[in-house]
Design an enzyme around this catalytic site. Sequence first.
Site, PDB file in Angstrom:
ATOM      1  N   ASP A   7      33.919 -23.556  -8.904  1.00 49.17           N
ATOM      2  CA  ASP A   7      34.563 -22.391  -8.326  1.00 49.17           C
ATOM      3  C   ASP A   7      35.510 -22.924  -7.249  1.00 49.17           C
ATOM      4  OD1 ASP A   7      35.430 -19.911  -7.581  1.00 49.17           O
ATOM      5  OD2 ASP A   7      33.433 -19.031  -7.368  1.00 49.17           O
TER       6      ASP A   7
HETATM    7  C1  BGC Z   1      36.048 -16.716  -7.236  1.00 52.05           C
HETATM    8  C2  BGC Z   1      36.235 -17.040  -8.724  1.00 52.05           C
HETATM    9  C3  BGC Z   1      37.688 -17.137  -9.032  1.00 52.05           C
HETATM   10  C4  BGC Z   1      38.311 -18.202  -8.145  1.00 52.05           C
HETATM   11  C5  BGC Z   1      39.795 -18.384  -8.376  1.00 52.05           C
HETATM   12  C6  BGC Z   1      36.807 -17.667  -6.349  1.00 52.05           C
HETATM   13  O1  BGC Z   1      36.801 -17.206  -5.042  1.00 52.05           O
HETATM   14  O2  BGC Z   1      34.686 -16.778  -6.918  1.00 52.05           O
HETATM   15  O3  BGC Z   1      35.627 -16.049  -9.505  1.00 52.05           O
HETATM   16  O4  BGC Z   1      37.877 -17.418 -10.387  1.00 52.05           O
HETATM   17  O5  BGC Z   1      38.144 -17.821  -6.783  1.00 52.05           O
HETATM   18  O6  BGC Z   1      40.500 -17.299  -7.915  1.00 52.05           O
END
Ligand code: BGC
Length: 737
Positions: A224
């Site tokens: 993530d």
């Molecule tokens: C989120 C993810 C997301 C990523 C990219 C993170 O803060 O938890 O679900 O895909 O950011 O935007």
Amino acid sequence: MTSAADLPLEDRARLLTGADFWTTAPAPGVPSIVLTDGPHGVRRQVGASDHLGLNAAAPATCFPPAVAVGSSWNPDLARRIGAAVAAEARALGVAVVLGPGVNIKRHPLCGRNFEYYSEDPLLAGTLGAAAVQGLQSAGAGASVKHFALNNQETERMRISVDADPRTVREIYLPAFETIVREAAPATVMCSYNRIDGVHASENPWLLTTVLRDEWGFEGLVVSDWGAVHDPVAAVRAGLDLEMPHGPHSAGKVVAAVRAGALDEAVVTRAAQRVIDLTRWAPSDDEPAPDLDAHHALAREAAAECAVLLRNENAALPLGGASGSIAVIGELARAPRYQGGGSSHINATRVDVPLDEIAARGADLGVAVEFAAGYGLGDAGDGEILRSEAVAAAARSGVTVVFAGLTESEESEGFDRPDLAIAPQQVELIRAVASAAPRTVVVLVGGGVVELEAWHDEVDAILEAFLLGQGGGAAVADLLFGMAEPSGRLAETIPHRLEETPAFGNFPGELGTVRYGEGLLVGYRWYTTRGIAPRYPFGHGLGYTDFAVDDLAVRATGPDAATATVRVTNTGSRAGSHVVQLYIGGGPGPVLRPRRSLAAFRKVALDPGASMTVSIDLPRRAFAFWDEPRGAWVTAPGTYKVEVGRSSADIDAAAEIPLDGDTIVDALDMESTIAEWAAHPVAGEDFRTALAGAAGGMPVDQLLELAGSMPLGKALDMLPGPAGDEARARLEAAVAAR
Ligand code: BGC
């Protein structure tokens, strides 16, 4: 294609962290590709980048978010949406779409519940697998997230989850497992949180033992955004790609290899996975997607997702006979149709419920008037807005109030403090309901809310969640009966917070959240504890009715069965029914929830039509996770299979005896007397020997008294010559087994 083994170590290490916010690093002969959110549309940022939904993105169709698709109980719908998202992704230069999110809705206050499908792992896994298949069949890689045990936003980057292994296996991992096994996603995204103190991004048990060794995952593990703390530990644990760019990561990885602290082969393997992922790169001349068709799909999908919770006095559908209509609530004019944060889509167009209702009304010759009723945020004078709304309600045949959660009340990044909607909305609903001849409430929001203050005062409630850009038209279609409500709750609506399963254990304290409710998540809690929630998991009404009968279940092997059941549309309109099969309790040495969803099927039937549905109940529907064995076990015995229209409304039940697994344990002196006596091989001899040593006491009685004693301990404690003799006999039985 370039092979990682041909690249210098520096280049290989460089591939393991992003080039910037959304792209992978290039290497000689290796292109860089774009990964971006998702999942209910494409969020392709063209200017400034962020992962919180702050900066603008290129226009894309905003399909219903997972909270809505979860309620459709229709994997085919999830598949079609996935394929449409993939077409738009490719046209926008995106190789991998970051979704679907399949975390379990452990608690109704989780701020990101709108991005997740369900409180049930089977439903989440089935819909998630279909979404991945849809995405990947149309050429975009998927990223199943957030792996794993990311069930809250509070302290999401630090919180450590303390959950027992059986709960982890039976509730929190199966959706991921199903998707990995059935849909082979291009990537899995590890979550931010820790599990037993270890960050998911650095967790070898999660990323390698379970994901790859047990489930056979062959794709790439991406972090993530910002989830990596120690890039060397992450690569060692099984993470392939850190996102976004970690400025020092490649250098640290190279240094660790040179110092002998990290196996170079692991780096090469991860780099190869990044290279392999580039096969999802779209071409420069992808066809432009048909945005009109996608909007139509968004609208069709939305209509299948809303859940009709209550419909007294046939308040719905609206029609000419309803008389004039008052539409109340700022949310009818300024609709919410998606949640906040990284999944925020820049919709290509948005259907406004008020306009759509007005248009349907005009077609029928029914007058429609509007009153805002409340302002969003601090806007407007509450009392004036309310009295205007009450006056409109009093002079109309039926009033439709739009109420629910506003954008500032729920989002990625934080959890809600309570289940309430704004007090001025509650006051408004009550005031309107006491003045209006009939009141319909359309609820908007990504999470469930408390209904108690006004529930009994209104005639109908349509839970519209967040329905994407076609939601306004879909809601109008549903209200007027141009579409048939067929959504079913994918999560329980409680009366109040205090009755929810994780109450007292959410969102944790002092850095740890303890999953004290164990397996009893969602409806498993309510059914096992005998608590009736406000609306149970699986509930949803339509404008027609169904009869369900002739349930028959037959074993198809020692640990699997097939159920058949007849469904008849007994009403006067075409509609859909969701056949829900639950396993009730079950034999074996472990606690079983009173009901667990074992299989489901949504069927569409014309009025008067009947259909016999045959549904397989696979081994996993009966098995439990046996932690000491580290394996799924199906206990021999009789299982109850129930078919219901919700988890609390069962139409029929049948019993099915299964042979289950024959487990032959190795016995030793630590095994208890009861285990010896029950052993399929040594048991009979042992019981005979035990009878000889029991001094006249019936063996069963002796077993009751002393069954829990380890055999070695019992032998040590036998006194005198009689004891010596008994000991000799038992030892002979042990030796002879
Ligand atoms: C989120 C993810 C997301 C990523 C990219 C993170 O803060 O938890 O679900 O895909 O950011 O935007």
